[in-house]
Design a protein around this motif. Structure first.
Motif, PDB file in Angstrom:
ATOM      1  N   GLU A 151      44.674  39.733 -11.063  1.00  0.00           N
ATOM      2  CA  GLU A 151      43.973  40.871 -11.670  1.00  0.00           C
ATOM      3  C   GLU A 151      44.433  42.188 -11.034  1.00  0.00           C
ATOM      4  O   GLU A 151      44.729  43.158 -11.733  1.00  0.00           O
ATOM      5  CB  GLU A 151      42.463  40.692 -11.472  1.00  0.00           C
ATOM      6  CG  GLU A 151      41.621  41.822 -11.996  1.00  0.00           C
ATOM      7  CD  GLU A 151      40.149  41.632 -11.615  1.00  0.00           C
ATOM      8  OE1 GLU A 151      39.514  42.647 -11.259  1.00  0.00           O
ATOM      9  OE2 GLU A 151      39.658  40.494 -11.663  1.00  0.00           O
ATOM     10  N   TYR A 152      44.505  42.227  -9.706  1.00  0.00           N
ATOM     11  CA  TYR A 152      44.966  43.432  -9.016  1.00  0.00           C
ATOM     12  C   TYR A 152      46.415  43.745  -9.371  1.00  0.00           C
ATOM     13  O   TYR A 152      46.765  44.892  -9.635  1.00  0.00           O
ATOM     14  CB  TYR A 152      44.849  43.284  -7.500  1.00  0.00           C
ATOM     15  CG  TYR A 152      43.446  43.381  -6.973  1.00  0.00           C
ATOM     16  CD1 TYR A 152      42.477  44.179  -7.573  1.00  0.00           C
ATOM     17  CD2 TYR A 152      43.067  42.662  -5.844  1.00  0.00           C
ATOM     18  CE1 TYR A 152      41.195  44.257  -7.092  1.00  0.00           C
ATOM     19  CE2 TYR A 152      41.778  42.735  -5.348  1.00  0.00           C
ATOM     20  CZ  TYR A 152      40.848  43.538  -5.969  1.00  0.00           C
ATOM     21  OH  TYR A 152      39.574  43.613  -5.487  1.00  0.00           O
ATOM     22  N   PHE A 153      47.254  42.718  -9.362  1.00  0.00           N
ATOM     23  CA  PHE A 153      48.665  42.913  -9.669  1.00  0.00           C
ATOM     24  C   PHE A 153      48.821  43.517 -11.065  1.00  0.00           C
ATOM     25  O   PHE A 153      49.545  44.496 -11.255  1.00  0.00           O
ATOM     26  CB  PHE A 153      49.410  41.580  -9.569  1.00  0.00           C
ATOM     27  CG  PHE A 153      50.893  41.702  -9.756  1.00  0.00           C
ATOM     28  CD1 PHE A 153      51.712  42.055  -8.701  1.00  0.00           C
ATOM     29  CD2 PHE A 153      51.472  41.462 -10.994  1.00  0.00           C
ATOM     30  CE1 PHE A 153      53.081  42.170  -8.866  1.00  0.00           C
ATOM     31  CE2 PHE A 153      52.842  41.571 -11.165  1.00  0.00           C
ATOM     32  CZ  PHE A 153      53.645  41.925 -10.101  1.00  0.00           C
ATOM     33  N   ASN A 199      53.627  46.031 -17.720  1.00  0.00           N
ATOM     34  CA  ASN A 199      53.442  44.601 -17.952  1.00  0.00           C
ATOM     35  C   ASN A 199      54.761  43.824 -17.961  1.00  0.00           C
ATOM     36  O   ASN A 199      54.943  42.902 -18.745  1.00  0.00           O
ATOM     37  CB  ASN A 199      52.669  44.372 -19.257  1.00  0.00           C
ATOM     38  CG  ASN A 199      52.036  43.013 -19.316  1.00  0.00           C
ATOM     39  OD1 ASN A 199      51.667  42.437 -18.300  1.00  0.00           O
ATOM     40  ND2 ASN A 199      51.921  42.471 -20.515  1.00  0.00           N
ATOM     41  N   ASN A 200      55.672  44.203 -17.058  1.00  0.00           N
ATOM     42  CA  ASN A 200      56.956  43.505 -16.999  1.00  0.00           C
ATOM     43  C   ASN A 200      56.989  42.423 -15.919  1.00  0.00           C
ATOM     44  O   ASN A 200      58.001  41.774 -15.719  1.00  0.00           O
ATOM     45  CB  ASN A 200      58.112  44.496 -16.795  1.00  0.00           C
ATOM     46  CG  ASN A 200      57.978  45.283 -15.515  1.00  0.00           C
ATOM     47  OD1 ASN A 200      57.115  45.020 -14.679  1.00  0.00           O
ATOM     48  ND2 ASN A 200      58.829  46.275 -15.353  1.00  0.00           N
ATOM     49  N   GLY A 201      55.885  42.229 -15.214  1.00  0.00           N
ATOM     50  CA  GLY A 201      55.805  41.143 -14.241  1.00  0.00           C
ATOM     51  C   GLY A 201      56.227  41.497 -12.838  1.00  0.00           C
ATOM     52  O   GLY A 201      56.323  40.630 -11.981  1.00  0.00           O
ATOM     53  N   TYR A 202      56.495  42.764 -12.591  1.00  0.00           N
ATOM     54  CA  TYR A 202      56.800  43.220 -11.238  1.00  0.00           C
ATOM     55  C   TYR A 202      56.362  44.674 -11.082  1.00  0.00           C
ATOM     56  O   TYR A 202      56.101  45.360 -12.056  1.00  0.00           O
ATOM     57  CB  TYR A 202      58.288  43.048 -10.902  1.00  0.00           C
ATOM     58  CG  TYR A 202      59.229  43.815 -11.795  1.00  0.00           C
ATOM     59  CD1 TYR A 202      59.506  45.159 -11.564  1.00  0.00           C
ATOM     60  CD2 TYR A 202      59.850  43.205 -12.874  1.00  0.00           C
ATOM     61  CE1 TYR A 202      60.356  45.873 -12.386  1.00  0.00           C
ATOM     62  CE2 TYR A 202      60.714  43.907 -13.700  1.00  0.00           C
ATOM     63  CZ  TYR A 202      60.961  45.233 -13.446  1.00  0.00           C
ATOM     64  OH  TYR A 202      61.804  45.933 -14.258  1.00  0.00           O
ATOM     65  N   LEU A 203      56.261  45.101  -9.833  1.00  0.00           N
ATOM     66  CA  LEU A 203      55.901  46.491  -9.548  1.00  0.00           C
ATOM     67  C   LEU A 203      57.157  47.242  -9.141  1.00  0.00           C
ATOM     68  O   LEU A 203      57.833  46.862  -8.184  1.00  0.00           O
ATOM     69  CB  LEU A 203      54.874  46.556  -8.407  1.00  0.00           C
ATOM     70  CG  LEU A 203      53.573  45.770  -8.608  1.00  0.00           C
ATOM     71  CD1 LEU A 203      52.676  45.913  -7.386  1.00  0.00           C
ATOM     72  CD2 LEU A 203      52.859  46.207  -9.867  1.00  0.00           C
ATOM     73  N   ASN A 220      60.557  37.174 -15.749  1.00  0.00           N
ATOM     74  CA  ASN A 220      59.368  37.557 -16.523  1.00  0.00           C
ATOM     75  C   ASN A 220      59.606  37.665 -18.022  1.00  0.00           C
ATOM     76  O   ASN A 220      59.050  38.522 -18.686  1.00  0.00           O
ATOM     77  CB  ASN A 220      58.787  38.864 -15.977  1.00  0.00           C
ATOM     78  CG  ASN A 220      58.377  38.712 -14.542  1.00  0.00           C
ATOM     79  OD1 ASN A 220      57.505  37.925 -14.229  1.00  0.00           O
ATOM     80  ND2 ASN A 220      59.048  39.438 -13.661  1.00  0.00           N
ATOM     81  N   ASP A 221      60.421  36.744 -18.541  1.00  0.00           N
ATOM     82  CA  ASP A 221      60.667  36.765 -19.979  1.00  0.00           C
ATOM     83  C   ASP A 221      59.744  35.813 -20.740  1.00  0.00           C
ATOM     84  O   ASP A 221      59.832  35.701 -21.953  1.00  0.00           O
ATOM     85  CB  ASP A 221      62.136  36.447 -20.290  1.00  0.00           C
ATOM     86  CG  ASP A 221      62.535  35.027 -19.910  1.00  0.00           C
ATOM     87  OD1 ASP A 221      61.708  34.293 -19.314  1.00  0.00           O
ATOM     88  OD2 ASP A 221      63.681  34.653 -20.212  1.00  0.00           O
ATOM     89  N   GLY A 222      58.857  35.141 -20.021  1.00  0.00           N
ATOM     90  CA  GLY A 222      57.901  34.243 -20.655  1.00  0.00           C
ATOM     91  C   GLY A 222      58.336  32.793 -20.692  1.00  0.00           C
ATOM     92  O   GLY A 222      57.546  31.903 -20.980  1.00  0.00           O
TER      93      GLY A 222
END
Length: 159
Positions: free
Chosen positions: A96-98, A105-109, A61-63
């Motif tokens: 949207e839910y995620f 906002n790091n791309g994981y829960l 999740n670094d873009g």
């Protein structure tokens, strides 16, 4: 064997380099868009589809998408199934839910964000066991593709 089905590293590496237009060793969002447009699964400016694809491919999740991330995704038989237009509405709603629960906002829960999901559906007591069951990589977090599996919105058998 067609290019789309090839998992030969040399073939996939040449495809990666074709879209890594600036030779940075990474595929950025703009380059990913070009790839998805060429594959026919997105149109130019289709930000939602491109974001879904990025979330599925960019594991750290670094873009930017590294070759290893790209190869891992490309090697999957169902690589385009969750990105193509037939799943557009489902995937954008899932994203949207995620993002609603991915507070940092790091791309994981992480466990705290997952706890909020479970609390909101009245199943907080299953937070830890749910995380363990979904966390395929064993890193203590739920990535977007794992979240999609949990939602169960895609009929995996029909695809």
């Amino acid at each position: 064997m067609s290019l789309i089905n090839s998992t030969d590293k040399v073939v996939v590496k040449s495809l990666f380099h074709k879209y890594d237009e600036d030779d940075s060793g990474h595929i950025c969002r703009k380059e990913l868009e070009a790839l998805l447009v060429d594959l026919g699964v997105a149109s130019e400016g289709d930000h939602s589809t491109i974001e879904v694809a990025r979330m599925l491919i960019d594991k750290d999740n670094d873009g930017d998408i590294t070759f290893d991330e790209f190869f891992a995704w490309w090697s999957k038989a169902d690589k385009l199934k969750r990105v193509d237009g037939s799943h557009y509405a489902v995937m954008t709603k899932a994203l949207e839910y995620f993002k609603r629960y991915d507070k940092d906002n790091n791309g994981y829960l992480d466990i705290d964000e997952w706890r909020h999901v479970m609390k909101d559906i009245g199943m907080e007591q299953y937070t830890e066991s749910g995380l363990k069951g979904l966390d395929k990589t064993g890193d203590g977090r739920i990535e977007f593709d794992e979240f999609l599996t949990w939602l169960g919105w895609l009929d995996e058998k029909k695809q």
